[in-house]
Each structure stands twice: as C-alpha cells, then as structure tokens.
Enzyme design. Structure first.
Site, PDB file in Angstrom:
ATOM      1  N   GLU A  63     -39.549 -17.518  -0.457  1.00  0.00           N
ATOM      2  CA  GLU A  63     -39.626 -17.102  -2.181  1.00  0.00           C
ATOM      3  C   GLU A  63     -40.812 -16.881  -2.370  1.00  0.00           C
ATOM      4  O   GLU A  63     -41.733 -16.966  -1.824  1.00  0.00           O
ATOM      5  CB  GLU A  63     -39.491 -17.420  -2.865  1.00  0.00           C
ATOM      6  CG  GLU A  63     -37.637 -17.852  -3.079  1.00  0.00           C
ATOM      7  CD  GLU A  63     -36.728 -18.644  -3.706  1.00  0.00           C
ATOM      8  OE1 GLU A  63     -36.022 -17.778  -5.045  1.00  0.00           O
ATOM      9  OE2 GLU A  63     -36.960 -19.210  -4.133  1.00  0.00           O
ATOM     10  N   GLU A 113     -27.270 -23.328  -1.279  1.00  0.00           N
ATOM     11  CA  GLU A 113     -28.080 -22.218  -1.292  1.00  0.00           C
ATOM     12  C   GLU A 113     -29.746 -23.467  -0.803  1.00  0.00           C
ATOM     13  O   GLU A 113     -29.853 -24.128  -0.712  1.00  0.00           O
ATOM     14  CB  GLU A 113     -28.260 -22.596  -2.928  1.00  0.00           C
ATOM     15  CG  GLU A 113     -29.915 -20.838  -2.751  1.00  0.00           C
ATOM     16  CD  GLU A 113     -30.668 -20.063  -4.301  1.00  0.00           C
ATOM     17  OE1 GLU A 113     -31.597 -19.821  -4.238  1.00  0.00           O
ATOM     18  OE2 GLU A 113     -29.380 -20.900  -5.345  1.00  0.00           O
TER      19      GLU A 113
END
Length: 455
Positions: free
Chosen positions: A319, A314
């Site tokens: 974020e 990932e």
C-alpha cells in the site's frame, strides 16, 4: 671318551635352553600388544582411548593435532587417553619397556550443528550453517529425498552457499559436512528443506487491452467510503493496458478559484479476480508496480478472503500512505483479532521505505504458507506474521480470529483517493491534463508491470 660326550651333551642342552629363553625374551620385548584402539578416528574436541597390555607410555607426533592427555598405567594394563585439537592425521607412539608401536589417529573437524535454507527468487536455494570447529572448508550435498540419494553439489570456504537453477515446483533437501586438513571430513549436518515455486497464474499485461477473463470490477463501483472515508467512484474507464503495463489512472477536479476539490469529481479503478476461478490458497503472490505520486492517492495490491470483513482476512501485499513522497510502503494483515478498527488490537503491519517507489518498478511479495505469511520487497524480507507469537494455543492456525488464511483468496488492484491512508487530496504531484475556466482536471498513474502467483 663316553664321559666327554656326556658332558658335551649336557652343555649343548644348557645352551639350547638358554637360546630358547633368550629368543622368548626378545619376542616379548618386541610385541606391544594393543587390546583396544589399534586405529583411532576422533572429532576435534573429543577424546578416545588406547588400551595396551602392560605398563606403557605414549607420545603424539603432533600435539597441535592430537595430544596424549592422560595415561593410567599398571603392570597388567595401560589406558591412554587421546584428545583431538585440530583436523589432521598423527601417530601415537606407544612404548612398553623397550618395545614401541605406532597407532594412527585421524582427527576430523566437528559436525555442522545447524543448517538453514531459504529460497531466493524462484530457483535458487540460499544455505547458511553454523561454523564447525577445525574446518577448512565445507561440502554441500543435495537430494530430492530426505534420507537417500544425496550427491555433492558444491564446496564452500565460508558458512554459506547458493545452489542455482533448481527445477520449478520441486522440494530439495540439503546437508553439509566440514572438511579439514589431510582430507579429513566431519559428520553430516541435519537436513534443510527448500522448495522452489512454480508459476501457476500470471498476467504480464502484454496486450493492448485488459484480460477480462481474469479481471473484473463487478461490485466495485460507486463511492461510499468503503469503511475508510475514500472519495473515489470506481469505473473501468480509468485504466488501460499500454506499453506492457496496466495503468490505473485516478483523477479529480480542482477549483483553483476556491482552492478546493470539486465534490464528486473523484474517479479511479479497482480490479479483482472475485467471482472467477482465479482464487488461491497459499503461494507466493507478486505485484511488480510503480506507485502514483499525487497527494491523496492510496495505491494497493492486496487480497481478500470470503465473507464479511474483517473476519474474512486481508493480505495487503503493498500500500501507499499519506507520506508526501510516497516512499512509505506498509505490508499488512487484517483479521478479526487484528485490524484497523479501534475495537481491535491493531493490524499487524511491516513498514518499509522505498525511495524510488514512484520512479521505478519494484516487486512486492507475500509468501503465504499454512503457518505464516512473510512479506518481501525486491526479495528482501520485510516482516513475517506468525500467529504462534500471539497465542499459547498449541495449534494457532485453527483459530479463525487470528488465522482465517486457510481459504481461497482473490486478488485486488486499485488506487483509492483520500481516506484513512490516502489523506488530504490536492494537486501536488498530480499531472494537470485539462483546464476549463477555474476547473482543473488532474490525473495520476499507478503502474502494474505484472501480477504472478507461484505455488
């Protein structure tokens, strides 16, 4: 009379012999014979020698530039050592008895020992190098071939230079040499390589609807935590393309009489390129985004590889977290060895503070190469994941548990609600859009101005 002629002849012969002998002595005095070093070119800090026949002395016209540091003299031969101190040109006067001769000496600045280059934006090479002793400036050379075809592209008085407007998708080689006084020049530096990016895929969200040939949400519906205790159901209805941006609109309901969220009232959108041809291996991936403000929102622009998590790998280009002001922006990788589960060694994340994350667009970037992943925010390096730092294996990128990043990955945009990074959900910083008795409906907004992939 005959005796007189004979006497004059003898005297004339003696005079001739004396004259020839005198001429030979003058010639010997006038000729300083240099056996080695008739012309010297040396580098600042280095030495070279002049070898002269006979016993000699020597002196520089400027000891600041080059100085005679040693003379080893015998009757047959002298060795003169000259050391360069400063770039420029001098003459070393060599003297044997009464005869003199001048040796020209050029002192060049030192070689630039190291040079580094990196790409700024998409078409600018930013170069830096080590300072060269006795340099007054530098010349920069460029080629698209590592060994030939270099041409001067600029000069600099400092140890840095930016070469702009390079062609997209092209590799460039750079080298530098120092310049000094009196047009002296040092040796060329090693070569630095910079490759510009070429835009290979993008979405500018310039229309009035989502381009479903690029994005879909197949398999991204329904709540279930996603392993992170998230609360939202993902539905396509909670996004729109408007005013040149994609807007993801997370929403939930609040019971003001009970001061708590209404169960199963959380909705948002997740979009990805999974199941399409828009998958990528290596490149520069950019999300230009403006974050939501609401308490409990968890916005992200990221990538996943094929297979089950975390083995698939990932890459979280950005974020948000439970930070009340949404100014903390982590950029993270997850893999089998490093991930968010308690059984792992922890994810490798690089945190940054972006004070205007919710009020202005910023560009969040991952530069993904076959050997490392570097994260940037508005072009500024935030951190680099380099697997060689975490293993003694001579070929760390062959280890799937720490480097699964050699397969095609797909792009993802979403805004979760709650969960491990979203935190507790409440109406703080959300926009009230509807009231029905005690039930209030709140909405927030995650904006994407563009998504771009360069290779």
């Amino acid at each position: 009379m005959k005796k007189m002629k004979k006497l004059l002849s003898v005297i004339f012969s003696i005079v001739m012999i004396a004259s020839v002998s005198l001429v030979n002595n003058v010639d010997t005095q006038a000729a300083v014979k240099i056996k080695f070093g008739k012309k010297l070119t040396i580098t600042t800090g280095s030495t070279d020698i002049i070898v002269v026949k006979g016993k000699a002395t020597a002196k520089s016209s400027s000891n600041k530039i080059a100085k005679v540091t040693k003379v080893k003299a015998t009757k047959k031969q002298s060795t003169i050592t000259v050391k360069g101190y400063k770039s420029g040109k001098v003459k070393i006067t060599v003297k044997v008895k009464k005869s003199k001769k001048k040796v020209p000496v050029t002192v060049n600045p030192a070689k630039v020992s190291e040079i580094q280059g990196k790409l700024e934006g998409n078409t600018t090479a930013a170069l830096t190098w080590t300072k060269a002793k006795a340099a007054t400036g530098y010349e920069i050379y460029r080629s698209t071939n590592a060994s030939t075809g270099f041409a001067k592209v600029g000069t600099s008085k400092t140890t840095s230079f930016k070469n702009t407007n390079l062609a997209l998708g092209t590799g460039y080689y750079f080298k530098v040499r120092a310049t000094g006084s009196k047009s002296t020049k040092g040796a060329y530096s090693p070569v630095a390589y910079v490759k510009t990016w070429k835009l290979v895929w993008n979405d500018e969200f310039s229309g009035t609807s989502l381009d479903t040939s690029k994005w879909n949400n197949k398999g991204a519906t329904g709540a279930g935590g996603y392993g992170n205790n998230e609360l939202q159901n993902y539905q396509m209805d909670y996004c729109e393309v408007k005013d040149g941006s994609l807007v993801i609109k997370p929403t939930f309901q609040w019971d003001k009489s009970k001061k708590k969220c209404v169960a199963n009232s959380y909705y948002s959108t997740k979009l990805w390129t999974r199941g399409s041809s828009h998958l990528f291996t290596y490149g520069k991936i950019e999300f230009t985004a403006k974050m939501p403000k609401g308490k409990g929102t968890w916005a992200a622009g990221w990538m996943l590889g094929p297979g089950g998590w975390p083995d698939c790998g990932e890459i979280d280009v950005f974020e948000t977290t439970s930070d009340p002001l949404k100014q903390s922006i982590p950029q993270t990788i997850h893999c089998k060895k490093y991930n968010g589960m308690k059984t792992s060694s922890g994810p490798k994340h690089f945190d940054a503070k972006v004070p205007t994350a919710t009020t202005a667009f910023h560009t969040y970037t991952a530069e993904w190469t076959p050997t490392h992943i570097s994260f940037y925010i508005d072009g500024k390096l935030n951190g680099t994941y380099d697997p060689s730092k975490y293993t003694f294996d001579p070929n760390p990128t062959s280890l799937d548990d720490i480097w699964p990043y050699k397969r095609p990955f797909y792009l993802i945009m979403n805004c979760a609600i709650g969960g491990t990074l979203g935190g507790n959900v409440g109406p703080d910083y959300w926009k009230l859009v509807k009231t029905n008795g005690n039930i209030e409906t709140y909405e927030d907004y995650l904006y994407f101005d563009s998504v771009r992939v360069y290779q």
